[in-house]
Design an enzyme around this catalytic site. Structure first.
Site, PDB file in Angstrom:
ATOM      1  N   ASP A 205      33.952  33.332  35.521  1.00 13.27           N
ATOM      2  CA  ASP A 205      35.239  34.182  35.391  1.00 13.27           C
ATOM      3  C   ASP A 205      35.321  34.713  37.069  1.00 13.27           C
ATOM      4  OD1 ASP A 205      36.228  37.067  35.887  1.00 13.27           O
ATOM      5  OD2 ASP A 205      37.018  36.341  33.741  1.00 13.27           O
ATOM      6  N   ILE A 206      36.579  34.619  37.682  1.00 16.07           N
ATOM      7  CA  ILE A 206      36.496  35.149  38.927  1.00 16.07           C
ATOM      8  C   ILE A 206      36.113  36.700  39.178  1.00 16.07           C
ATOM      9  CG2 ILE A 206      38.151  35.091  41.179  1.00 16.07           C
ATOM     10  CD1 ILE A 206      39.384  32.635  39.928  1.00 16.07           C
TER      11      ILE A 206
ATOM     12  N   GLU B 129      41.646  33.541  34.353  1.00 14.59           N
ATOM     13  CA  GLU B 129      40.751  33.137  35.525  1.00 14.59           C
ATOM     14  C   GLU B 129      39.350  32.914  35.060  1.00 14.59           C
ATOM     15  OE1 GLU B 129      40.353  36.426  34.247  1.00 14.59           O
ATOM     16  OE2 GLU B 129      39.186  36.927  36.127  1.00 14.59           O
TER      17      GLU B 129
HETATM   18  P1  GH3 Z   1      36.456  41.128  36.721  1.00 18.17           P
HETATM   19  O1  GH3 Z   1      35.941  40.240  37.895  1.00 18.17           O
HETATM   20  O2  GH3 Z   1      35.367  42.371  36.827  1.00 18.17           O
HETATM   21  O3  GH3 Z   1      36.415  40.629  35.524  1.00 18.17           O
HETATM   22  O4  GH3 Z   1      37.921  41.594  37.424  1.00 18.17           O
HETATM   23  P2  GH3 Z   1      39.279  40.889  37.242  1.00 18.17           P
HETATM   24  O5  GH3 Z   1      40.268  41.682  37.882  1.00 18.17           O
HETATM   25  O6  GH3 Z   1      38.835  39.637  37.497  1.00 18.17           O
HETATM   26  O7  GH3 Z   1      39.426  41.040  35.615  1.00 18.17           O
HETATM   27  P3  GH3 Z   1      40.772  41.382  34.807  1.00 18.17           P
HETATM   28  O8  GH3 Z   1      40.126  40.829  33.490  1.00 18.17           O
HETATM   29  O9  GH3 Z   1      40.835  42.701  34.614  1.00 18.17           O
HETATM   30  O10 GH3 Z   1      41.917  41.001  35.433  1.00 18.17           O
HETATM   31  C1  GH3 Z   1      41.855  39.504  35.440  1.00 18.17           C
HETATM   32  C2  GH3 Z   1      43.053  39.129  36.244  1.00 18.17           C
HETATM   33  O11 GH3 Z   1      43.377  37.802  36.705  1.00 18.17           O
HETATM   34  C3  GH3 Z   1      44.534  39.612  35.666  1.00 18.17           C
HETATM   35  C4  GH3 Z   1      45.497  38.777  36.356  1.00 18.17           C
HETATM   36  O12 GH3 Z   1      46.251  39.619  37.465  1.00 18.17           O
HETATM   37  C5  GH3 Z   1      45.024  37.697  37.117  1.00 18.17           C
HETATM   38  N1  GH3 Z   1      45.323  36.391  36.546  1.00 18.17           N
HETATM   39  C6  GH3 Z   1      45.150  35.771  35.219  1.00 18.17           C
HETATM   40  N2  GH3 Z   1      45.828  34.558  34.996  1.00 18.17           N
HETATM   41  C7  GH3 Z   1      46.130  34.380  36.493  1.00 18.17           C
HETATM   42  C8  GH3 Z   1      47.260  33.325  36.841  1.00 18.17           C
HETATM   43  O13 GH3 Z   1      47.587  32.407  36.297  1.00 18.17           O
HETATM   44  N3  GH3 Z   1      47.777  33.697  38.024  1.00 18.17           N
HETATM   45  C9  GH3 Z   1      47.446  34.562  38.772  1.00 18.17           C
HETATM   46  N4  GH3 Z   1      47.899  34.870  39.909  1.00 18.17           N
HETATM   47  N5  GH3 Z   1      46.560  35.607  38.481  1.00 18.17           N
HETATM   48  C10 GH3 Z   1      46.264  35.516  37.076  1.00 18.17           C
HETATM   49 MG    MG Z   2      37.761  38.374  36.526  1.00 18.00          MG
HETATM   50 MG    MG Z   3      38.791  37.772  33.011  1.00 18.18          MG
END
Ligand code: GH3
Ligand code: MG
Ligand code: MG
Length: 747
Positions: A628-629, A671
C-alpha cells in the site's frame, strides 16, 4: 475611500487584459474549468480578466468568436467541420475526450435497434443536427437523416414525452432517471465513431496576433479543469452560489460531474490520428466533395502544435526542398527491415516529424554505416535518423536535439543478482560491440574491467546466454528488443550504467534550417507520441535485479506449472477461437484495471484462488506480497488527482519491471496492490519485497520526487484459504504501517 476604490478599479482595468469566453450552453458543471479558473484566480495570476458568457438563444458560437476581438469559444467536434470549411478558427485544446451526445429512445419499450428510429419522432436541437458522430452513426446504419421525422427540441419540456432524443449524456439522463422514464441509449462511440467532446477554440486572428495570451488562456483553463474535477464539491458550491442560472440542484450537478469526469481530457492535447479519424467521419457524413483534407490538416495541426511556429525561412526551406534520408537496415530496434520495409524507433520519429512539418522526402537504405556517414559528408544525402554526436562527426555534419535518451544497461543470465555498481565486476568479463559508444565509455571510465569487444550485440548476448562471459552492455532498447526477439529466456537486464545514450538526427552541414525545423518538432512532440513509438518497438517486459539462489528448485516447480499452463493455453486457445473480437474486448474490460493495465481485483482474486489450489494440490510453496502506498492521499492533495493517477501508473510499471514474468500482479483497490508469487518461499518473497521497497524508495518519479510503500509478506500454509491468507498478509501490511511505514513485515 470611494476615490481609492475607483483608483484600484482603474489600475485593475489597465493591469489585466480583457478576454471573453463564449460558452456553448448555460452555466453547468460542463464549464467548471472556466468557472474555477476565474474563481480561483488562475486567469488573474496570468494577467487576464476573463468574462464568461452563457449562450444566447440561437447564437452561432463560431460566428460570435470570429466577429469579436479578444474572444474565445467552446464548441464540439463540429468545430472540425468549421475548420474543414475554411473558417478562420484555431482549435486550442480538447476539454472532453469523447462526445457526450447520444441518442436516447425514450418511453418506447418496443424500440430495439437504430433502424426503429424511422418509425418515431426524432427530437434534436441545432447542435445535434450537426454532431458528426450522431450523423455518422446514422449514416453507417444506412439511415438517411433527411427521411427522418425531425422535430426541434424544446429543451425543458419535451424529455418526458416519447421519441428519440439527441441529448447530452451528462445532462438529460438525470431527468429520465429521476422520473423513472425508461430509455435505451445509442452511443456513437459504440459504433466506433468516437469524436472529441467540448473543444476550446479561438479565432485565427487572436491566435496569430496574441500568441502569449492564447498560451496563458490554455494553461489557466486547463488548470481550472484539473482543479474543478479534483474539487467537485467545492466547484458545485461555487456554481450553486454564483452561476446557477438554470436553477440546478446539487444532486443534478453531482450527477453531471460524475459522468463528465470519465470524459475529461487525459492530456488536453489533440491526437493527430484521432483528428484523421474524425476528418474521415466527415468524409463519411458529407461525401468527399466538401472535404479539403489538406487544408483541414494544416489548420488542425497548427492548432495542435501550438508551440510550433516555423519562421519564414524555415517554411521556405520546407517548400523548396525534398529531403533525401539515408539509413542502415540493421540497427534493431532503431532502423531495421520489417516485413520488407524499413521501420523502427528512429524511422517512426522521422515519419512523425515529416508529417508534422510537411517535409517531402526520399529514403535510401544501405547495409553499412560507413556509407551513411560518407553520403552525408559528401552531401549526397541530407539526413540520417539515428546517431550520436562525436567530435569527429561534428566536423562535417549538424545534429538535432536528442529525440530519445536511453540508459546503457548490463544484461546477464537470470541467476545473477541485481548489479548496483558495474565497477564491482572487476574479475568478470563483459562483452560489448566493437567501437560501439558503450565500448568507448566503458573503456574510458572502467579501465580495470575485463572488456571483450565482439562484432555486435547479437554476438555479445549469445556469449552471455551460453555462459561463456558474465555480461553484455548496450543501450536499453537494443538489449530489451533482442532478448525478446531472439527469445533469450535465460537473460535479463540486471544493472544500469550511469550513462545515457542520446539519439539524434544527423544532418548535412549546410542545412541549418532543417536542424531548427526538426528541433521544433522534437520540442513539441507530446509524451503520448513518444511513449507510443517506444512501446511499439519495445513491447517486452523484462525484469531487473531479482536475486535468486533457489533457481534449480524453482525450475522443477516451474516445469510442473508449465505443464498446467500448457493445458490452460490449449483450453484458452480453443476458447479464444470461438470468441468474437467484441467479446474479447469485454473480457479485457472485466479483467484489466483501466488505469494501470494490470489485473483488476476480480481477476487477481480469481488468480489467487487458482494459485492456492495449485500450490495445495502439488504441495508447492507460494507466497504473496501485499503493499500500500504510504500517505498517498497527500500526493493527491498536493499534486492533484490526475498526477496521483500518473504516479500509480508509473509505480505499476516500476514494480512490473522488478518481478518475474511468472509472478501475478494486480490492483487490489485504490493504492493497494497484490503480487502472487508461485513457487516462492517466504525467505525469497521477503527478499523480493525488500528489494521492491528499496526500488520504490529510490525511484525518481516523473511527476513527484518520491513515494514509499509499506509491505506485508506471507507464505501459504497448510489449511489456508484465500480469506485466511489475505487476512494474514493484511495484518503484516498493517504492522509495517504501524512501525513507521516504508517497511516490510512478514510471517
Ligand atoms: P497510508 O499510507 O497511511 O495508508 O495513507 P494513505 O493516504 O495512503 O491512505 P488512505 O487509505 O487514507 O488514502 C488512500 C488514498 O489513495 C485515497 C485516495 O486519495 C488515493 N487513491 C486511491 N485510489 C486512487 C486512484 O485511482 N487515483 C488517485 N489519484 N488516487 C487514489
Ligand atoms: Mg496508503
Ligand atoms: Mg490504502
Amino acid at each position: 475611500m470611494k476615490f481609492f476604490l475607483l483608483l484600484i478599479s482603474f489600475i485593475y482595468l489597465f493591469a489585466y487584459e480583457n478576454v471573453t469566453v463564449q460558452l456553448n450552453w448555460k452555466y453547468q458543471f460542463e464549464f467548471a474549468g472556466f468557472i474555477m479558473a476565474k474563481e480561483k484566480g488562475f486567469y488573474k495570476q496570468a494577467g487576464l480578466n476573463v468574462k464568461l458568457k452563457e449562450i444566447d438563444k440561437n447564437i452561432d458560437v463560431v460566428d460570435y468568436v470570429l466577429k469579436h476581438e479578444n474572444t474565445y469559444g467552446v464548441g464540439d467536434s463540429s468545430l472540425i467541420d468549421s475548420a474543414l470549411h475554411k473558417r478562420a478558427i484555431e482549435l486550442l485544446m480538447p476539454i472532453y475526450d469523447h462526445s457526450l451526445y447520444v441518442l436516447a429512445a425514450v418511453n418506447i419499450p418496443e424500440f430495439k435497434t437504430l433502424q426503429d428510429i424511422k418509425k418515431h419522432d426524432v427530437i434534436m436541437d441545432q447542435f445535434a443536427i450537426k454532431s458528426p458522430a450522431i450523423l455518422a452513426m446514422l449514416k453507417a446504419q444506412k439511415i438517411d437523416i433527411s427521411t427522418l421525422n425531425i422535430k426541434q427540441m424544446n429543451y425543458f419540456e419535451d424529455i418526458n414525452k416519447s421519441g428519440v432524443f439527441a441529448i447530452y449524456e451528462s445532462n438529460k439522463l438525470y431527468e429520465l432517471q429521476k422520473l423513472g422514464i425508461p430509455y435505451k441509449l445509442f452511443k456513437p462511440s459504440d459504433y466506433k465513431f468516437d469524436v472529441y467532446g467540448d473543444i476550446f477554440f479561438t479565432s485565427r486572428q487572436e491566435y496569430n496576433n496574441h500568441p502569449t495570451r492564447v498560451k496563458k488562456m490554455i494553461d489557466a483553463t486547463k488548470k481550472g479543469y484539473i482543479y474543478a474535477f479534483n474539487h467537485i464539491d467545492e466547484t458545485i458550491n461555487v456554481i450553486l452560489n454564483k452561476y446557477n442560472t438554470q436553477h440546478l440542484t446539487k444532486e443534478k450537478l453531482l450527477f453531471e460531474a460524475k459522468i463528465l469526469k470519465k470524459y475529461l481530457s487525459k492530456t488536453f492535447t489533440f491526437d493527430t490520428e484521432r483528428l484523421d479519424h474524425i476528418a474521415n467521419i466527415y468524409i463519411l457524413v458529407e461525401g468527399v466533395r466538401h472535404v479539403n483534407l489538406k487544408h483541414c490538416h494544416k489548420s488542425l495541426y497548427n492548432s495542435i502544435y501550438y508551440y510550433l511556429k516555423f519562421t519564414k525561412k524555415e517554411q521556405e526551406f520546407i517548400k523548396t526542398h525534398t529531403i533525401h534520408a539515408i539509413s542502415t537496415d540493421s540497427w534493431e530496434p532503431f532502423n531495421l527491415m520489417i516485413n520488407g520495409s524499413l521501420g523502427g524507433i528512429a524511422i517512426d520519429y522521422w515519419k512523425y516529424i515529416k508529417s508534422v512539418a510537411k517535409i517531402k522526402s526520399t529514403c535510401t537504405v544501405v547495409h553499412q554505416w560507413d556509407k551513411v556517414l560518407n553520403s552525408i559528408k559528401d552531401k549526397k544525402s541530407d539526413l540520417t535518423c539515428s546517431t550520436t554526436i562525436t567530435p569527429d562527426r561534428e566536423k562535417y555534419a549538424l545534429f538535432s536535439k536528442p529525440y530519445a535518451s536511453f540508459p546503457i544497461v548490463l544484461a546477464t543470465r537470470n541467476d545473477v543478482g541485481f548489479v548496483n555498481d558495474i565497477e564491482v565486476l572487476k574479475d568478470k568479463t563483459i562483452v560489448v560491440g566493437k567501437d560501439y559508444t558503450a565500448a568507448k565509455l566503458m573503456k574510458k571510465h572502467y579501465p580495470n574491467l575485463k572488456l571483450l569487444e565482439v562484432k555486435d550485440t547479437n554476438e555479445a548476448l549469445k556469449l552471455v546466454s551460453e555462459g561463456k562471459v558474465f555480461g553484455a552492455v548496450d543501450i536499453l532498447p537494443v538489449i530489451a528488443y533482442k532478448i525478446n526477439k531472439y527469445n533469450y529466456v535465460n537473460l535479463k537486464i540486471s544493472g544500469k550504467t550511469p550513462w545515457t545514450f542520446n539519439v539524434r538526427f544527423m544532418i548535412r552541414k549546410d542545412y541549418p534550417e532543417l536542424v531548427s525545423i526538426i528541433n521544433k518538432v522534437i520540442d513539441s512532440t507530446p509524451k503520448s507520441k513518444r511513449d507510443e513509438i517506444y512501446k511499439k518497438w519495445i513491447a517486452v517486459k523484462f525484469q531487473t535485479g531479482y536475486s535468486n539462489e533457489y533457481v534449480n528448485k524453482i525450475i522443477i516447480g516451474i516445469s510442473l506449472v508449465l505443464i498446467l499452463i500448457l493445458i490452460l493455453i490449449i483450453y484458452l486457445i480453443r476458447n479464444i477461437m470461438k470468441k468474437t473480437k467484441l467479446e474479447k474486448e469485454l473480457e479485457n474490460l472485466a479483467t484489466i484495471d483501466k488505469l494501470t493495465s494490470i489485473f483488476n481485483r476480480y481477476k487477481i482474486d480469481m488468480a489467487l484462488n487458482e494459485q492456492i489450489e495449485i500450490a495445495h494440490r502439488y504441495n508447492r510453496p507460494m507466497s504473496v506480497i501485499f503493499f500500500d502506498i504510504d500517505h498517498f492521499k497527500r500526493v493527491n492533495d498536493k499534486y492533484g488527482h490526475k498526477t496521483g493517477d500518473l504516479v500509480l501508473i508509473e509505480l505499476v510499471k516500476l514494480i512490473s519491471q522488478n518481478i518475474r514474468k511468472s509472478d501475478i500482479f494486480g490492483r487490489w483497490g485504490g493504492e493497494e496492490f497484490l503480487i502472487i508469487l508461485p513457487e516462492t518461499t517466504l525467505i525469497q518473497a521477503v527478499k523480493l519485497a525488500e528489494k521492491l521497497r528499496k526500488t520504490v524508495e529510490e525511484y525518481d518519479f516523473e511527476e513527484i520526487p518520491s513515494i514509499n510503500i509499506s509491505i506485508g509478506v506471507t507464505q501459504l500454509q497448510k489449511g489456508d484459504n484465500i480469506t485466511s491468507l489475505i487476512t494474514r498478509v493484511d495484518k503484516f501490511l498493517y504492522k509495517s504501517k504501524e512501525n513507521g511505514r516504508n517497511k516490510v513485515s512478514f510471517g
